[in-house]
Write a protein that holds these residues in place. Structure first.
Motif, mmCIF file in Angstrom:
data_model
loop_
_atom_site.group_PDB
_atom_site.id
_atom_site.type_symbol
_atom_site.label_atom_id
_atom_site.label_comp_id
_atom_site.label_asym_id
_atom_site.label_seq_id
_atom_site.Cartn_x
_atom_site.Cartn_y
_atom_site.Cartn_z
ATOM 1 N N ASN A 59 0.828 -1.208 0.000
ATOM 2 C CA ASN A 59 0.000 0.000 0.000
ATOM 3 C C ASN A 59 0.861 1.255 0.000
ATOM 4 N N PHE A 60 1.987 1.183 0.691
ATOM 5 C CA PHE A 60 2.967 2.269 0.591
ATOM 6 C C PHE A 60 3.376 2.415 -0.887
ATOM 7 N N GLY A 61 3.578 1.288 -1.551
ATOM 8 C CA GLY A 61 3.991 1.289 -2.951
ATOM 9 C C GLY A 61 2.941 1.884 -3.876
ATOM 10 N N TYR A 62 1.664 1.521 -3.660
ATOM 11 C CA TYR A 62 0.607 2.074 -4.508
ATOM 12 C C TYR A 62 0.503 3.586 -4.299
ATOM 13 N N ASP A 63 0.681 4.024 -3.053
ATOM 14 C CA ASP A 63 0.658 5.473 -2.782
ATOM 15 C C ASP A 63 1.815 6.172 -3.482
ATOM 16 N N LEU A 64 2.998 5.571 -3.369
ATOM 17 C CA LEU A 64 4.183 6.159 -3.988
ATOM 18 C C LEU A 64 3.987 6.236 -5.505
ATOM 19 N N TYR A 65 3.430 5.160 -6.063
ATOM 20 C CA TYR A 65 3.168 5.137 -7.497
ATOM 21 C C TYR A 65 2.221 6.264 -7.907
ATOM 22 N N ARG A 66 1.107 6.400 -7.177
ATOM 23 C CA ARG A 66 0.126 7.445 -7.498
ATOM 24 C C ARG A 66 0.779 8.823 -7.478
ATOM 25 N N THR A 67 1.600 9.057 -6.454
ATOM 26 C CA THR A 67 2.242 10.357 -6.340
ATOM 27 C C THR A 67 3.182 10.591 -7.520
ATOM 28 N N GLU A 282 14.587 6.268 -13.982
ATOM 29 C CA GLU A 282 15.296 6.764 -12.812
ATOM 30 C C GLU A 282 14.634 8.028 -12.335
ATOM 31 N N GLY A 283 14.659 8.200 -11.069
ATOM 32 C CA GLY A 283 14.017 9.395 -10.553
ATOM 33 C C GLY A 283 14.241 9.534 -9.080
ATOM 34 N N GLU A 284 14.008 10.757 -8.663
ATOM 35 C CA GLU A 284 14.123 11.068 -7.270
ATOM 36 C C GLU A 284 12.750 10.866 -6.666
ATOM 37 N N VAL A 285 12.672 10.177 -5.562
ATOM 38 C CA VAL A 285 11.358 10.015 -4.952
ATOM 39 C C VAL A 285 11.244 10.843 -3.679
ATOM 40 N N THR A 286 12.253 11.697 -3.453
ATOM 41 C CA THR A 286 12.246 12.540 -2.248
ATOM 42 C C THR A 286 10.949 13.326 -2.114
ATOM 43 N N LYS A 287 10.604 14.021 -3.206
ATOM 44 C CA LYS A 287 9.425 14.879 -3.159
ATOM 45 C C LYS A 287 8.158 14.033 -2.950
ATOM 46 N N SER A 288 8.107 12.912 -3.656
ATOM 47 C CA SER A 288 6.934 12.046 -3.515
ATOM 48 C C SER A 288 6.773 11.585 -2.078
ATOM 49 N N LEU A 289 7.880 11.223 -1.452
ATOM 50 C CA LEU A 289 7.796 10.750 -0.067
ATOM 51 C C LEU A 289 7.329 11.875 0.853
ATOM 52 N N LYS A 290 7.822 13.090 0.559
ATOM 53 C CA LYS A 290 7.375 14.226 1.366
ATOM 54 C C LYS A 290 5.894 14.490 1.135
ATOM 55 N N ASP A 291 5.481 14.392 -0.130
ATOM 56 C CA ASP A 291 4.060 14.583 -0.441
ATOM 57 C C ASP A 291 3.191 13.530 0.233
ATOM 58 N N MET A 292 3.796 12.369 0.480
ATOM 59 C CA MET A 292 3.039 11.295 1.127
ATOM 60 C C MET A 292 3.044 11.447 2.637
ATOM 61 N N LYS A 293 3.470 12.605 3.082
ATOM 62 C CA LYS A 293 3.483 12.914 4.511
ATOM 63 C C LYS A 293 4.485 12.049 5.268
ATOM 64 N N LEU A 294 5.548 11.670 4.583
ATOM 65 C CA LEU A 294 6.634 10.974 5.271
ATOM 66 C C LEU A 294 7.765 11.962 5.538
ATOM 67 N N GLN A 295 7.359 13.199 5.695
ATOM 68 C CA GLN A 295 8.256 14.310 5.943
ATOM 69 C C GLN A 295 9.211 14.024 7.108
ATOM 70 N N SER A 296 8.690 13.330 8.107
ATOM 71 C CA SER A 296 9.487 13.117 9.317
ATOM 72 C C SER A 296 10.776 12.354 9.018
#
Ligand SMILES: *[C@@H]1O[C@H](CO)[C@@H](O)[C@H](O)[C@H]1NC(C)=O
Length: 378
Positions: A59-67, A282-296
Motif C-alpha cells: 500500500n505504501f507502494g501504490y501510494d508512492l506510485y500514485r504520487t 530513474e528518478g528522485e522520490v524525495t518529493k513524492s515521499l514528502k508529499d506522502m506525509k513521510l516528511q518526518s
C-alpha cells in the motif's frame, strides 16, 4: 561541507527473493501511517502476518506510485516500491541496533553496529562519497553497473551538492512467462499513444493464450493476469478506450482491491498481444515521499546510531529496469488450468496505454508497478 553517506540497496533480479527479505524483517518505518480506516471485517488472508506486512508495504507502494504518476502525467512510470521501502527500512536499522563500535572511514565515522546488520540483512554497505558531484556520480554509476551487470543505463543526472544521506534503491526485473511466446509471431503493430498518435512497436502474440480475465465496468477496463515463473504474476489494467488518463484505475489500487480482483478473475482463452519491452527508469522520490506525509523521515531522523556526526536524509533515489520478451519456461499452459468455454473469441490487445502490477503470488507483495504510455520507453 558535511561529508556524505550513501546507502545503496539492490532489488533482486527476479523480485521473488527481495519479497522474502522484507517479509522477514521487522515492520519498517516505511509502512504507511495507520489512517484509522473503518474496521471492516478482515479477510483471513490479511490475518497471516507475512501477508499483512506485504499488504502494508504494498500500500505504501501504490501510494508512492500514485504520487509519481500525478507528478508526471505524460510519462511512463516504473517503480519497484519494495526496493524503496526496503531502502528506507535499512535506515531504520540505525534506530534499533545497539552496540557502539566505530569503524574508521576516511570522511565520516559510520558505526559498525549499523553496517554489520545492514550487510547481513540487505547485502549492502553504506558508501562514503567524496563531495565531488562528478566523481560521486561515477561511483554510483559504477556500483549500479556492477550490481545490475549493465542492465540499467548509466545516469547522467547531476548530483546535488548538498547531500547528507542519499538513499538509492535499485531494482531490475526480467519477466519469465510461464508460457513462452513464439518469436515467429512477433511483428510490428500499432500502439495507440493517444486518440491521435500511433506508433509501430514489436508486439508478441499468442492466438490461444490462457489467461485470467475480468471486465471491470466501474473502472471501464479489461483486467488480465498472466503467470510468471518464480511464483509471481502480472496483472494488466487496460482501459476500454484509448486514453492517457488512467487516474480512475490508479485511484483504486490497494492491496485489498488487487487481492479481491485476483479472486474474481476467470480463466479463459484469448487472442493476446503484448508489446515487447525494455524500460529503464530513474528518478528522485524525495518529493513524492514528502508529499506522502513521510516528511518526518527527512526532518528529524535519528541517525545517531549510524554516525556520531549530524547527518540528515536529504535524498531518496530510485532506479528501475524492466524487461519482457518472448522468453518463458514452457510452451504449453500449466495443466489444471481449464479455461471457461466462451461462445465468442476474446481479444486482449495491450495496444494502448495500460497499467501493470507485478506481485508475489503467495503474499501479494507488490514487486513492480508500471504505467506504460509509450512502450518505446520515451
Ligand atoms: C482524468 O480522469 C479523472 C477521472 O475520470 C478526471 O477527474 C480528471 O479530470 C481527468 N484528468 C484530466 C487531466 O483530464
Amino acid at each position: 561541507m558535511q561529508a556524505l553517506v550513501l546507502l545503496l540497496w539492490t532489488g533482486a533480479l527476479l523480485g521473488h527473493s527481495s519479497c522474502q527479505s522484507v517479509a522477514s524483517s521487522p515492520e519498517s518505518s516505511a509502512a504507511p501511517d495507520s489512517t484509522g480506516e473503518p474496521a471492516e471485517e478482515e479477510d483471513p488472508f490479511f490475518k497471516v502476518p507475512v501477508n499483512k506486512l506485504a499488504a502494508s508495504v504494498s500500500n505504501f507502494g501504490y501510494d508512492l506510485y500514485r504520487t509519481r504518476s500525478s507528478e508526471s502525467p505524460a510519462a511512463n512510470v516504473l517503480l519497484s516500491p519494495l526496493s524503496v521501502a526496503t531502502a528506507l527500512s535499512a535506515l531504520s536499522l540505525g534506530e534499533w541496533k545497539g552496540s557502539w563500535l566505530c569503524m574508521d572511514l576516511p570522511l565520516l565515522r559510520v558505526k559498525s553496529s549499523f553496517v554489520a546488520p545492514l550487510e547481513k540483512s540487505y547485502g549492502t554497505r553504506p558508501r562514503i562519497l567524496t563531495g565531488n558531484p562528478r566523481v560521486d556520480l561515477q561511483e554510483i554509476n559504477n556500483w549500479v553497473q556492477a550490481q545490475m551487470k549493465g542492465r540499467i543505463a548509466r545516469s547522467t543526472r547531476e548530483m546535488p551538492s548538498d547531500i547528507s544521506v542519499l538513499l538509492l534503491g535499485v531494482a531490475y526485473f526480467k519477466g519469465q512467462w510461464v508460457t513462452k511466446f513464439d518469436p515467429r509471431k512477433t511483428s510490428l503493430q500499432d500502439f495507440h499513444l493517444d486518440e491521435e498518435r500511433t506508433v509501430r512497436v514489436p508486439m508478441m502474440s499468442d492466438p490461444k493464450a490462457i489467461l485470467r480475465y475480468g471486465l471491470d465496468s466501474d473502472l471501464n477496463c479489461k483486467i488480465a493476469q498472466l503467470p510468471l515463473t518464480g511464483s509471481t504474476s502480472i496483472i494488466f489494467f487496460l482501459p476500454l478506450t484509448v486514453t492517457q488518463n488512467l487516474t480512475m484505475i490508479e485511484e483504486s489500487l490497494t492491496s485489498e482491491f488487487i487481492h479481491d480482483i485476483d479472486r474474481e478473475l476467470k480463466t479463459i482463452q484469448a487472442v493476446l498481444t503484448i508489446p515487447k519491452m525494455k524500460l529503464s527508469y530513474e528518478g528522485e522520490v524525495t518529493k513524492s515521499l514528502k508529499d506522502m506525509k513521510l516528511q518526518s523521515l527527512f526532518e528529524s531522523p535519528d541517525f545517531s546510531k549510524i554516525t556520531g556526526k549530524p547527518v540528515k536524509l536529504t535524498q531518496v533515489e530510485h532506479r528501475a529496469g524492466f524487461e519482457w520478451t518472448e522468453e518463458g519456461a514452457g510452451t504449453s499452459p500449466s495443466p489444471g488450468l481449464q479455461p471457461v468455454r466462451l461462445t465468442f473469441p476474446l481479444d486482449y490487445h495491450l495496444n494502448r496505454p495500460f497499467i501493470f502490477v507485478l506481485r508475489d503470488t503467495d503474499t501479494g507483495a507488490l514487486l513492480f508497478i508500471g504505467k506504460i504510455l509509450d512502450p518505446r520507453g520515451t
